[in-house]
Design an enzyme around this catalytic site. Sequence first.
Site, short mmCIF file in Angstrom:
data_model
loop_
_atom_site.label_atom_id
_atom_site.label_comp_id
_atom_site.label_asym_id
_atom_site.label_seq_id
_atom_site.Cartn_x
_atom_site.Cartn_y
_atom_site.Cartn_z
N LYS A 43 -8.27 5.58 -19.51
CA LYS A 43 -8.55 6.09 -20.85
C LYS A 43 -7.28 6.01 -21.73
O LYS A 43 -6.77 4.93 -21.94
CB LYS A 43 -9.13 7.50 -20.76
N ASP A 91 -7.60 17.89 -14.62
CA ASP A 91 -7.83 16.52 -15.06
C ASP A 91 -7.39 16.47 -16.53
O ASP A 91 -8.07 17.01 -17.39
CB ASP A 91 -9.32 16.20 -14.89
N TYR A 94 -16.32 15.86 -15.89
CA TYR A 94 -16.76 14.46 -15.94
C TYR A 94 -17.87 14.23 -14.90
O TYR A 94 -17.75 14.67 -13.76
CB TYR A 94 -15.54 13.57 -15.65
N ARG A 141 0.85 -1.21 0.00
CA ARG A 141 0.00 0.00 0.00
C ARG A 141 0.88 1.25 0.00
O ARG A 141 0.58 2.24 -0.65
CB ARG A 141 -0.96 0.01 1.20
C1 LIG Z 1 -13.31 8.42 -16.86
C2 LIG Z 1 -12.95 9.74 -16.36
C3 LIG Z 1 -12.75 9.98 -15.00
C4 LIG Z 1 -12.96 8.91 -13.95
O1 LIG Z 1 -12.03 7.90 -14.05
P1 LIG Z 1 -12.28 6.38 -13.54
O2 LIG Z 1 -11.02 5.71 -13.89
O3 LIG Z 1 -13.48 5.88 -14.28
O4 LIG Z 1 -12.54 6.48 -12.08
C5 LIG Z 1 -12.35 11.24 -14.60
N1 LIG Z 1 -12.18 12.23 -15.51
C6 LIG Z 1 -12.38 12.04 -16.82
C7 LIG Z 1 -12.16 13.17 -17.76
C8 LIG Z 1 -12.77 10.79 -17.30
O5 LIG Z 1 -12.98 10.63 -18.60
#
Ligand SMILES: *Cc1c(COP(=O)(O)O)cnc(C)c1O
Length: 390
Positions: free
Chosen positions: A206, A181, A109, A57
């Site tokens: 992604k 993000d 998101y 962890r």
């Molecule tokens: C998918 C996504 C998230 C969340 O990510 P997870 O891996 O599904 O928790 C956050 N921000 C954006 C822009 C995303 O496309």
Amino acid sequence: MAKKSRSGKEPELETLAIHAGGRPEGTYGAVSTPIYQTSTFAFEAIGKTRGGYDYSRTANPTRKVLEETIARLEGGKAGFACATGLAAATTVMHLLRAGDHVISGDDIYGGTFRLFQNIISRSGIEFTFLRLDDRAKLEAAIRPNTRMLWLETPSNPLLNIIDLEMVTGVAKKHRLLTVIDNTFSSPYFLKPVEFGIDLVVHSTTKYLNGHCDVVGGAIVTTTDELTERMQFLVNGLGTCASPFDCWLVLRGIETLAVRMQRHQENAGAVADYLANHPKVKRVYYPGLPSHPGHEIARRQMKGFGGIVTFELGDTGSATRFLENLEIFTLAESLGGVSSLAAHPATMTHASMPEEHRLKVGISGGLVRLSVGLENIRDLVADIGQALETV
Ligand SMILES: *Cc1c(COP(=O)(O)O)cnc(C)c1O
């Protein structure tokens, strides 16, 4: 690859994607990073660990390679690999305490919106959701207790572009922590750290992983203080990623550059096709000169990404289009080699209240495409035949 090359020059992104984090590894020269599938590590003696590893962890060697790789791709100080993108966001929000105020982009998101609005706000942290397109409007929203600015550019799903120079200028003046993000651009198209952003987060689910076979997240810091606080939080909250998931993301990152080039090439062709189709009301793609954020995107990004969103006018038309696609898969998520199509209003953004969704422009007729790496002629033909049914 050594931490610093002999010339002292940082290698380019394509090279870092394959060699950062000390690849090939030092013990046996494994070119593919070993998966250290272990919870715990043998101490050499009381108080003496091997290489600083005592419990996974806190730190794990496979995770370490991924963390250093992402940090160097982003040009930051240190990286942290989390279980999901939302785990990364959750970890970052724990920098705050009750009474603090956050200004966030209004078309972020859907899951991040839900995290802020329905979970983090219960700890006494206040949020203002704002379109971050104007300096005066942003400055007017700042309160004495504002601590953080949360940004997403291009935004999801409307691909609105935020002028990072404008935002970091305001943030520095008011001593606010800036978090971006960077999931949609990946460091291949956008390096937020170069604009003075303090923390970068990712859903590695992604583009960084890129193969729709893992959920993961990441945080990149820019100062020693933030690194120390993040290490404390990731370990204290237990939001870290598993060794196997880290290995999958690492493997995905090795081809990030070539994938992003082709994603963008295919997305550009899809956007052009849609922009000239009589049944399409409006196309959102920052690469189109008609996009309101096109000039800013051109200035601050190396490319425009692989997501194309468009408006078909009503839910019925969007439904017919989505249900008649043959190569694009109707699915949540984005950024993988396989083309995906989504209906934001009922899928990715269902967690956003309808009133807020319509206010920011996410209508029932909106379709989001994550353009993959299939042959572009097949992709355009698939979109064409599905539009025929509308
Ligand atoms: C998918 C996504 C998230 C969340 O990510 P997870 O891996 O599904 O928790 C956050 N921000 C954006 C822009 C995303 O496309």
